[in-house]
Design an enzyme around this catalytic site. Structure first.
Site, mmCIF file in Angstrom:
data_model
loop_
_atom_site.group_PDB
_atom_site.id
_atom_site.type_symbol
_atom_site.label_atom_id
_atom_site.label_comp_id
_atom_site.label_asym_id
_atom_site.label_seq_id
_atom_site.Cartn_x
_atom_site.Cartn_y
_atom_site.Cartn_z
ATOM 1 N N GLY A 1 0.821 -1.217 0.000
ATOM 2 C CA GLY A 1 0.000 0.000 0.000
ATOM 3 C C GLY A 1 0.849 1.259 0.000
ATOM 4 N NE ARG B 1 -2.273 -4.377 -0.985
ATOM 5 C CZ ARG B 1 -1.728 -3.813 0.098
ATOM 6 N NH1 ARG B 1 -0.699 -4.383 0.677
ATOM 7 N NH2 ARG B 1 -2.228 -2.697 0.593
ATOM 8 C CG ASP C 1 3.613 -10.210 5.117
ATOM 9 O OD1 ASP C 1 4.139 -10.726 6.131
ATOM 10 O OD2 ASP C 1 2.397 -10.250 4.872
ATOM 11 C CE LYS D 1 4.516 -0.081 2.502
ATOM 12 N NZ LYS D 1 3.553 -0.769 1.657
ATOM 13 C CB THR D 2 3.164 -0.083 6.613
ATOM 14 O OG1 THR D 2 1.738 -0.171 6.751
ATOM 15 C CG2 THR D 2 3.791 -0.426 7.959
ATOM 16 C CG ASP E 1 -1.367 -0.571 8.122
ATOM 17 O OD1 ASP E 1 -1.981 0.412 7.681
ATOM 18 O OD2 ASP E 1 -1.456 -1.703 7.632
#
Ligand code: FBP
Length: 551
Positions: free
Chosen positions: A78, A142, A173, A199-200, A202
């Site tokens: 994402g 992805r 992941d 990165k994220t 979240d």
């Protein structure tokens, strides 16, 4: 091409670097590392990349000569604000190693490596993307890099382009897979180093040595601006309860950070709900109780934050979903019988009859629309698509029902009007805050230094993030150090441990100590939009989560 006035100004922004990266750099190796758990198994799986030392960069007096190096870069998963700056940092870093170095970007995520789709990222091309949000410079995807056939296919193009190092920018992941790839290439002496970048939005890729993932800062600032605006509207109109679902997949870091920034009346934390083994009914009770208390004080409005992953953390819902996945498993007799029923209510009745007693009770207590959603929306594997469930509406409707029962019993007086929101995509591609612009550029630059030093299987790390950027500590962390063995799709696999909200850590403790007051007494904070220019106190603040963690 016409670009906004802000973009024009931002193009001139020079991201800050830690002082160790500004001139010549010296690598200092620390002690050898161990994986967080399952040391023997991880060592066996990563004989070439296990146990490497932590690396810290320091200022050096003299720069060393470097041969030109060709580097490849991949954006994975994402979008998160700052990805373009990671690429800018890598580009500037490898050009500093040697101006003849080249950077290639694989297009559309890890799939670009396998399918040999790439571009050369030139200085002119990159200039239009510096300090901007988005991943559109090369796109993301992805596709999971997991199989040896993919690694071999990738190696073909890496060899053809004479690429000596690959930087994979991704979440837990993708970085796990980056490490598997590093090990695979090391074991075959392929001559390709692999470096990861955290990165994220979240915020769930963090640990002792990776203080935060990039993008979390900007995304939570965008959501907090929107939440603050809604709070002010709620406080002005005094007629709505706003139920706001926030992206973040499983972990509740985004919700918690936004709560710390905006002090809403309610913020559910999935990790706490799981820990306390709470039922849906208990959650609804808690929320309805706050609505009633506020109404008793004449405050018939409020704001509730709900994390995207909540449903899977409510133990009884988790059980229900697992049972539904079995009953409606593709090709099963019960799926065929279910599909043969045309009427929605009858379909729900059929499913309820097949569930265990407890799950049937939960299923029948759900609003019809949500129950239908649970049985109809399936992913390609036939599983319930939990991320599509409109949790904010589910809770809103259940609270409404509870309040009408309370009204009859005289326990609630007043009105309950709702508005629903889901914030996620609004923040993933925002122009990076100064923090993310600087952090990402530093992460990219760090990757280039690790490449120059011939390292592989490392993740770029920039620490001490609540201090001014000058004092940030850059270096590298062996990815194997963050790994443990986990069961995924029935198999034990080495993976980077996902960081959920810790209930004993300072950010949650601060929230828990204050939430009862925020619930009843309107204590909203209105953060306003991200500021890119102006006093440092408004432009350069890291997240509350980081500030509390490092206090
Ligand atoms: P990553 O972990 O790949 O960074 O994804 C972040 C995220 O924004 C999650 O918060 C969200 O659940 C998911 O991506 C949505 O992704 P998509 O738009 O591909 O469905």
């Amino acid at each position: 091409m016409i670009i906004s006035a802000l973009q024009q100004e931002r193009a001139r922004y020079q991201p800050k670097l830690p002082k160790s990266l500004k001139g010549a750099v010296k690598l200092v190796e620390g002690a050898k590392t161990q994986s967080v758990a399952d040391q023997e198994e991880i060592l066996k799986l990563f004989p070439n990349t296990y146990g490497m030392p932590l690396i810290t960069f320091e200022e050096a007096s003299e720069a060393q000569d470097h041969a030109a190096v060709n580097v490849g870069v991949i954006l994975s998963g994402g979008q998160a604000p700052g990805g373009h700056n990671v690429i800018s940092g890598i580009f500037d870093g490898i050009k500093k190693l040697n101006p003849a170095s080249k950077l290639y970007g694989f297009l559309g995520g890890p799939g670009g490596l396998v399918d040999h789709k790439y571009i050369e990222i030139t200085a002119e091309y990159l200039d239009g993307f510096r300090n901007t949000g988005g991943f559109d410079i090369i796109g993301s995807g992805r596709t999971k890099l997991e199989e040896e056939a993919q690694f071999d296919k990738g190696l073909e193009i890496l060899k053809k382009l004479d690429i000596k190092a690959l930087v994979i920018i991704g979440g837990d992941d993708s970085n796990t897979n980056a490490c598997v790839l590093a090990e695979y290439y090391a074991a075959r002496n392929a001559g390709v180093q692999v470096i990861g970048c955290p990165k994220t939005i979240d915020g769930d890729l963090k640990n002792e040595v990776i203080e935060t993932s990039f993008g979390f800062d900007t995304a939570t600032k965008v959501y907090s601006e929107l939440i603050g605006n809604i709070e002010r509207d709620a406080n002005s109109a005094k007629k709505y309860w706003h139920f706001i679902k926030l992206m973040g997949r499983s972990a509740s870091h985004i919700g918690l950070e936004c709560a710390l920034q905006t002090q809403p009346n309610i913020c559910l934390i999935s990790e706490e709900i799981a820990e306390k083994n709470q039922t849906l009914e208990e959650i609804v009770d808690y929320m309805a109780g706050i609505v009633a208390k506020r109404a008793a004080n004449g405050e018939t409005f409020g704001v509730a934050l709900i994390p995207e992953g909540l449903i899977e953390f409510v133990p009884e819902m988790k059980k229900l979903i697992a049972e539904l996945n079995d009953i409606l498993a593709e090709g099963s007799a019960s799926e065929a019988e279910f599909k043969a029923i045309a009427d929605e209510a009858a379909r729900r009745g059929y499913v309820a009859g097949k569930l265990s007693k407890e799950s049937s009770k939960v299923f029948t207590s759900l609003p019809a629309g949500i129950a239908n959603q649970l049985t109809l929306d399936r992913d390609p594997h036939g599983n319930v698509q939990v991320s599509l469930i409109e949790t904010e509406k589910l809770l809103g409707e259940m609270v409404k029902k509870r309040l009408s029962a309370m009204k009859k019993a005289g326990a609630f007086k007043g009105k309950f009007g709702t508005q629903y929101h889901f914030f996620g995509y609004e923040g993933r591609c925002a122009a990076p805050s100064n923090f993310d612009a600087d952090y990402c550029y530093s992460l990219g630059y760090t990757a280039s230094v690790l490449i120059g030093a011939g390292k592989t299987g490392y993740m770029s790390s920039v620490r001490n993030l609540t201090a001014p950027a000058e004092e940030w500590i850059a270096g590298g962390v062996p990815v194997t150090m963050m790994m443990n063995m986990e069961r995924r799709h029935g198999h034990l696999k080495p993976v980077i441990q996902k960081a959920l909200v810790k209930l004993d850590a300072a950010p949650f403790r601060y929230f828990a100590a204050n939430r009862d007051e925020w619930a009843v007494k309107t204590s909203f904070i209105y953060p306003g939009p991200i500021q890119y220019f102006g006093p440092s106190s408004v432009c350069d603040q890291p997240t509350k989560t980081l500030q509390l963690e490092q206090q």
